[in-house]
Design a protein around this motif. Sequence first.
Motif, PDB file in Angstrom:
ATOM      1  N   THR A  62      31.500  28.787  42.764  1.00  0.00           N
ATOM      2  CA  THR A  62      30.603  29.698  43.069  1.00  0.00           C
ATOM      3  C   THR A  62      31.115  31.219  42.707  1.00  0.00           C
ATOM      4  O   THR A  62      32.387  31.346  43.377  1.00  0.00           O
ATOM      5  N   VAL A  63      30.458  31.930  42.085  1.00  0.00           N
ATOM      6  CA  VAL A  63      31.017  33.386  41.800  1.00  0.00           C
ATOM      7  C   VAL A  63      31.025  34.152  43.006  1.00  0.00           C
ATOM      8  O   VAL A  63      29.937  34.052  43.876  1.00  0.00           O
ATOM      9  N   VAL A  64      32.240  34.822  43.249  1.00  0.00           N
ATOM     10  CA  VAL A  64      32.133  35.953  44.386  1.00  0.00           C
ATOM     11  C   VAL A  64      31.682  37.347  43.547  1.00  0.00           C
ATOM     12  O   VAL A  64      32.547  37.674  42.811  1.00  0.00           O
ATOM     13  N   ASN A  65      30.552  37.905  43.806  1.00  0.00           N
ATOM     14  CA  ASN A  65      30.121  38.936  43.205  1.00  0.00           C
ATOM     15  C   ASN A  65      30.932  40.320  43.569  1.00  0.00           C
ATOM     16  O   ASN A  65      30.995  41.253  42.611  1.00  0.00           O
ATOM     17  N   SER A  66      31.272  40.542  44.768  1.00  0.00           N
ATOM     18  CA  SER A  66      31.771  41.570  45.152  1.00  0.00           C
ATOM     19  C   SER A  66      32.998  41.518  46.234  1.00  0.00           C
ATOM     20  O   SER A  66      32.741  40.519  47.083  1.00  0.00           O
ATOM     21  N   ASP A  94      38.757  46.254  43.590  1.00  0.00           N
ATOM     22  CA  ASP A  94      39.160  45.475  42.578  1.00  0.00           C
ATOM     23  C   ASP A  94      39.941  46.068  41.404  1.00  0.00           C
ATOM     24  O   ASP A  94      39.629  46.323  40.432  1.00  0.00           O
ATOM     25  N   ARG A 119      38.369  38.208  38.337  1.00  0.00           N
ATOM     26  CA  ARG A 119      37.352  37.455  38.724  1.00  0.00           C
ATOM     27  C   ARG A 119      37.568  36.803  39.862  1.00  0.00           C
ATOM     28  O   ARG A 119      38.729  36.323  40.393  1.00  0.00           O
ATOM     29  N   LYS A 147      36.353  33.196  42.290  1.00  0.00           N
ATOM     30  CA  LYS A 147      35.326  32.036  42.392  1.00  0.00           C
ATOM     31  C   LYS A 147      35.549  31.086  43.792  1.00  0.00           C
ATOM     32  O   LYS A 147      36.891  31.149  43.912  1.00  0.00           O
TER      33      LYS A 147
END
Length: 306
Positions: A12-16, A20, A25, A27
Amino acid sequence: MTIFSPNLDRLTVVNSFGSDPGSLRAKTYIPKNFPKNGPLVVILHGSTQSAESYNTGSGWSGLADECGVALLFPGQRRTNNAIGSFNWFKTGDSHRGDGEPLSIRQMIGQVVDNHAIDPSRVFITGLSSGGAMASVMLATYPEVFAGGAIIAGLPYRSARNLMQAIFRMKGYGGPSDRKLDALVRGASKFTGTWPTISVWHGGRDTTVDSSNADSIVRQWQKIHKVEGPPTRIEKIDGIPRQVWCEPGGREVIEEYIIERMGHGTPISAAGDQGLGKEGEYMLEVGISSTRHIADFWGLSSTEAGC
């Protein structure tokens, strides 16, 4: 036991996750049986790999299903590195508070908060450039990690530019043992209990020479005050395992040199205890580094739910 069915869509992507600065990216994989205050393993892929391909090959999400362990997969972007390597050798990506290390620290903090993870049970592992970046994280943020595992990697700050990195990968040159120790101690102002260290390498590795594994061990021996020969040598699944223990008996460093293996992560995919899937840089050699690293960290004990 949950049987792992390899696929590429388990993450699952961690969006924030903060500012950074390294433009990475992130996940995650959080198993259904993950308990409140459970552990987290941070997993760094190697060059030309992705988070998904490394997970499929190594079998970490299969072990997570068995034991109730949360996983975080930092991912490199090709805009940062043409072959998808973590930039462990760059000055801006090898110090506390900057670049890729800060990005990884920020994503760890976000995932710990999001999933009620026990901050005293955070671990990190990686292959090749991911292993070298694991060395960076263990040195620059030692207070974050209870343990680390470096597979076909290099010592912290053994290189400061791409040319040096190529030479070090081939086993040429590098800092003295005294300097190696000083580099870790100088990376932070840490005074607590240092992370335990697991080192894995192939004896036939022509990409990252196995002399780097011994250098990693020596880099951490003074830190853990276990200089000299190993406390004991034993065989695990037919592979020699060297262990250095504190006076009280706690294992703080282990090293596996798999003589017949080239460059990659050692796996054992067959049978009821099998994990992962053989492929490029995922080498079937009859021993699962994933399972034994988890054992070393205490994640596959009865207390962990296995």
